[in-house]
Write an enzyme that holds these catalytic residues in place. Structure first.
Site, PDB file in Angstrom:
ATOM      1  N   GLU A  37       4.806  -5.153   6.983  1.00  0.00           N
ATOM      2  CA  GLU A  37       4.053  -4.109   7.692  1.00  0.00           C
ATOM      3  C   GLU A  37       4.545  -3.887   9.117  1.00  0.00           C
ATOM      4  O   GLU A  37       4.493  -2.771   9.637  1.00  0.00           O
ATOM      5  CB  GLU A  37       2.554  -4.455   7.721  1.00  0.00           C
ATOM      6  CG  GLU A  37       1.842  -4.325   6.393  1.00  0.00           C
ATOM      7  CD  GLU A  37       1.912  -5.564   5.520  1.00  0.00           C
ATOM      8  OE1 GLU A  37       2.698  -6.487   5.812  1.00  0.00           O
ATOM      9  OE2 GLU A  37       1.171  -5.610   4.521  1.00  0.00           O
ATOM     10  N   ALA A  79       0.869  -1.179   0.000  1.00  0.00           N
ATOM     11  CA  ALA A  79       0.000   0.000   0.000  1.00  0.00           C
ATOM     12  C   ALA A  79       0.904   1.227   0.000  1.00  0.00           C
ATOM     13  O   ALA A  79       2.086   1.134   0.366  1.00  0.00           O
ATOM     14  CB  ALA A  79      -0.884  -0.014   1.236  1.00  0.00           C
ATOM     15  N   GLU A  93      -0.283  -9.528  -0.842  1.00  0.00           N
ATOM     16  CA  GLU A  93      -1.712  -9.821  -0.599  1.00  0.00           C
ATOM     17  C   GLU A  93      -2.487  -9.919  -1.912  1.00  0.00           C
ATOM     18  O   GLU A  93      -3.348 -10.783  -2.074  1.00  0.00           O
ATOM     19  CB  GLU A  93      -2.311  -8.742   0.307  1.00  0.00           C
ATOM     20  CG  GLU A  93      -1.774  -8.837   1.730  1.00  0.00           C
ATOM     21  CD  GLU A  93      -2.210  -7.669   2.598  1.00  0.00           C
ATOM     22  OE1 GLU A  93      -1.868  -6.513   2.251  1.00  0.00           O
ATOM     23  OE2 GLU A  93      -2.894  -7.889   3.609  1.00  0.00           O
ATOM     24  N   GLY A 113       0.732  -5.153   0.530  1.00  0.00           N
ATOM     25  CA  GLY A 113      -0.443  -5.274  -0.342  1.00  0.00           C
ATOM     26  C   GLY A 113      -0.125  -5.957  -1.662  1.00  0.00           C
ATOM     27  O   GLY A 113      -1.024  -6.515  -2.304  1.00  0.00           O
TER      28      GLY A 113
END
Ligand code: COA
Length: 258
Positions: A132, A64, A112, A109
Site C-alpha cells: 500500500e 483492494a 490481509e 487486502g
C-alpha cells in the site's frame, strides 16, 4: 461471471475468488459477496470447513481494487476500512476452520484476507506483501495489526514501510504462512487433506481452540481504529492521488509528502 465460485464436498467448502482480469482484486461487489458467504459458513451446519483460493495460477488476491480506492472520500474510505475489518474479524473468529490457499500474489487486502484465516498454504511461486505504501496509503483491513502479530513488530514494520513483496519461502521462514507446496495441484490436494484432517475432529473442540487462541491474543481495538482512521486520512493527500494514478497509468509514482 460470478465473482465467487463455490464447491462443497463432504462438508468442505472451496471458494474461488474470481476476477482474473484484475488479478482477483477485492472490489466492493466481491467484498459484499464474501460477507454473504461468511454468513453462510457460520449458519449452514453442513459446512464444517472452508478453503479460499484465487482463480487461475497467477494471483490469490492482488489487494483492494485500486480503481475503486482512487476515488474514495475520507468518509467513504473510513467506512470501507471498517467494513473490511469487520468482515476479516468474522473470518478470524469463525468457529469453523478457514484456510487460505495462496496460488499466487497475496498482496494488500489479499495478504490481509490470508492473515485473517486460520491456516495459510502457498505455492512456491506465491508472493506476499503489503504494498500500500507504494500507493501513498496504508493497509486498511487489519494488516498493520495481524502482520505485527504474525511476524513481530520489527519485520512487520520493514514489510509495511518498504512495501516489498516476499517469496513464499521467506513468508514461511517468518511464520507468515504454514507450508509451501510445489504447484497448484499440490496446493489443492495438500489444503484439502489438511482441512479434512481438521474437520474430522470434534467441531466443539475446534470452535473452542479458535476461541481460546483468539482470546489469548486479545483484540486491540485501538490498533484497528487507528488503522481505519489513518487509512482514511491518507486518501485526502496528493500522494495518494499520485500513487493510485501512477499505478493505473502504469508509471512510477513521484511522492511529495503532501
Ligand atoms: N486493483 C485493481 N486492478 C488491479 C489490481 C488491484 N489491486 N492489481 C492488478 N490489477 C489489474 C491491473 O491494473 C491490470 O489491469 P489491465 O490489464 O486492465 O491493465 C491487471 O490487473 C494485471 O495486472 P498487471 O499489473 O498488468 O500485472 P503484472 O504481472 O505486471 O503485475 C502485480 C502484478 C501484482 C505486481 C501488480 O498488478 C500490482 O502491483 N498490483 C497492485 C498490488 C497492490 O498494490 N495491492 C494493494 C492495493 S491497496
Amino acid at each position: 461471471m460470478p465473482l465467487l465460485k463455490t464447491l462443497e464436498e463432504n462438508g468442505l467448502l472451496t471458494v474461488i475468488i474470481s476476477r482474473p482480469d484484475a488479478l482477483n482484486a477485492l472490489n466492493a461487489e466481491t467484498l459484499d459477496g464474501l460477507g454473504e458467504l461468511v454468513q453462510e459458513v457460520y449458519q449452514n451446519a453442513k459446512i464444517r470447513g472452508t478453503i479460499f483460493i484465487g482463480e487461475g495460477s497467477k494471483s490469490f488476491v492482488a489487494g483492494a481494487d485500486i480503481r475503486e480506492l482512487s476515488i474514495l472520500s475520507r468518509e467513504k474510505a473510513f467506512e470501507l476500512s471498517s467494513k473490511g475489518q469487520d468482515l476479516f474479524r468474522r473470518i478470524e473468529h469463525c468457529p469453523k476452520p478457514i484456510l487460505a490457499a495462496l496460488n499466487g500474489f497475496a498482496l494488500g487486502g489479499g495478504c490481509e484476507l490470508a492473515m485473517a484465516c486460520h491456516v495459510r498454504i502457498a505455492v512456491e511461486s506465491a508472493r506476499l506483501g503489503q504494498p500500500e505504501i507504494n500507493l501513498g496509503i496504508i493497509p486498511g483491513y487489519g494488516g498493520t495489526q495481524r502482520l505485527t502479530q504474525l511476524v513481530g513488530r520489527g519485520k512487520a514494520l520493514e514489510l509495511l514501510l518498504t512495501g516489498d513483496m516476499i517469496t513464499a519461502r521467506e513468508a514461511l521462514s517468518l511464520g507468515l504462512i504454514n507450508h509451501v507446496v510445489a504447484d497448484h495441484n499440490e496446493l489443492l490436494s495438500f489444503s484439502k487433506n489438511l482441512m479434512n484432517k481438521i474437520i474430522s475432529k470434534s467441531p466443539v473442540a475446534i470452535a473452542n481452540i479458535i476461541k481460546s487462541v483468539n482470546a489469548g491474543f486479545g483484540f486491540e481495538k485501538a490498533g484497528y481504529e487507528a488503522e481505519a482512521t489513518n487509512f482514511a486520512a491518507c486518501t485526502t493527500t496528493e500522494d495518494f492521488k499520485e500513487g493510485t494514478s501512477a499505478f493505473l497509468e502504469k508509471r512510477k509514482a513521484v511522492f511529495k509528502g503532501k
